[in-house]
Design an enzyme around this catalytic site. Sequence first.
Site, mmCIF file in Angstrom:
data_model
loop_
_atom_site.group_PDB
_atom_site.id
_atom_site.type_symbol
_atom_site.label_atom_id
_atom_site.label_comp_id
_atom_site.label_asym_id
_atom_site.label_seq_id
_atom_site.Cartn_x
_atom_site.Cartn_y
_atom_site.Cartn_z
ATOM 1 N N SER A 92 0.820 -1.212 0.000
ATOM 2 C CA SER A 92 0.000 0.000 0.000
ATOM 3 C C SER A 92 0.859 1.270 0.000
ATOM 4 O O SER A 92 2.023 1.256 0.416
ATOM 5 C CB SER A 92 -0.917 0.013 1.222
ATOM 6 O OG SER A 92 -1.710 -1.155 1.225
HETATM 7 N N1 SAM Z 1 -0.425 -5.101 4.028
HETATM 8 C C1 SAM Z 1 0.313 -5.435 2.845
HETATM 9 C C2 SAM Z 1 1.702 -4.897 2.860
HETATM 10 O O1 SAM Z 1 2.075 -4.214 3.822
HETATM 11 O O2 SAM Z 1 2.441 -5.203 1.919
HETATM 12 C C3 SAM Z 1 -0.400 -5.030 1.574
HETATM 13 C C4 SAM Z 1 -1.631 -5.790 1.382
HETATM 14 S S1 SAM Z 1 -2.214 -5.956 -0.256
HETATM 15 C C5 SAM Z 1 -2.914 -4.377 -0.518
HETATM 16 C C6 SAM Z 1 -3.589 -7.039 0.122
HETATM 17 C C7 SAM Z 1 -3.167 -8.445 0.487
HETATM 18 O O3 SAM Z 1 -4.321 -9.123 0.979
HETATM 19 C C8 SAM Z 1 -2.658 -9.247 -0.697
HETATM 20 O O4 SAM Z 1 -1.387 -9.766 -0.413
HETATM 21 C C9 SAM Z 1 -3.684 -10.354 -0.840
HETATM 22 O O5 SAM Z 1 -3.169 -11.572 -1.327
HETATM 23 C C10 SAM Z 1 -4.211 -10.467 0.567
HETATM 24 N N2 SAM Z 1 -5.538 -11.081 0.684
HETATM 25 C C11 SAM Z 1 -6.608 -10.982 -0.152
HETATM 26 N N3 SAM Z 1 -7.636 -11.700 0.324
HETATM 27 C C12 SAM Z 1 -7.224 -12.266 1.485
HETATM 28 C C13 SAM Z 1 -7.846 -13.130 2.445
HETATM 29 N N4 SAM Z 1 -9.104 -13.566 2.307
HETATM 30 N N5 SAM Z 1 -7.109 -13.497 3.517
HETATM 31 C C14 SAM Z 1 -5.829 -13.097 3.684
HETATM 32 N N6 SAM Z 1 -5.195 -12.296 2.798
HETATM 33 C C15 SAM Z 1 -5.884 -11.881 1.721
#
Ligand code: SAM
Length: 242
Positions: A92
């Site tokens: 993000s």
């Molecule tokens: N917080 C992260 C960072 O600091 O790099 C960025 C997050 S990215 C915007 C969103 C993440 O949520 C992705 O890696 C994605 O694979 C994960 N994601 C999506 N659906 C999910 C779920 N149901 N459970 C866990 N992770 C999930």
Amino acid sequence: MEKILKKLFGLLTIAAIFAVSCPCSVPASGNQGFLTARQSMVEAQIVKRGVTDSAVIESMLSVPRHLFVPEKYISAAYHDTPLPIGYGQTISQPYIVAYMTEILKVGREDTVLEVGTGSGYQAAILSALVKKVYTIEIIPELALEAAHRLKKLNYKNVDVKNSDGYYGWPEHAPFDAIIVTAAAGHIPPPLVKQLKKGGRMIIPVGGSFMVQSLVLVAKDKDGTITTENVMYVRFVPLTGER
Ligand code: SAM
């Protein structure tokens, strides 16, 4: 507090001098170049936009964001933007990380759940602010990479799990705070259940790849839930069974 602010302003002055004297947008090689870029990022993108919590600012100044992005994006690590981390996912934008962290109002003794580990950067930012961070990532490769990265960088109070974060991490509940970093179609009831009384959750809610509402969920001392839309955002979707 006063000491931290003095230190911060000292760092910001150095950053301001750099911004005036260096026309380049790519950090100079070596750690000093990255530190300077990070100071500029904190001043121009985070403090100027209204983040005031000194512990959050200190954490944003200390975590080496360039070590959480793929090598080909290192020169953009401190830019005012999200960046690809592979598998169609992103790390993000720095301001959003700082804003979401600040609004949780976490304390040193808190246990926090993150849904959406991605690169591990948000978990690293939280690591210095709380007692324990549990973070869940649905893509196995990202979960593994983030766990290795956080271990290598010595973030000892972060546990990473590969699973569907919609269901939370009941074994470690209740949590003082929950942060969801992918956009959900609705607020997952299991996460509300796993939030401690008096706790706060921040979560983007809305359709995939559309503008979503960033929602602050508060559970008061008698368990009553209130929600507030705090800004509009654009996150990758929360995937999984639901
Ligand atoms: N917080 C992260 C960072 O600091 O790099 C960025 C997050 S990215 C915007 C969103 C993440 O949520 C992705 O890696 C994605 O694979 C994960 N994601 C999506 N659906 C999910 C779920 N149901 N459970 C866990 N992770 C999930």
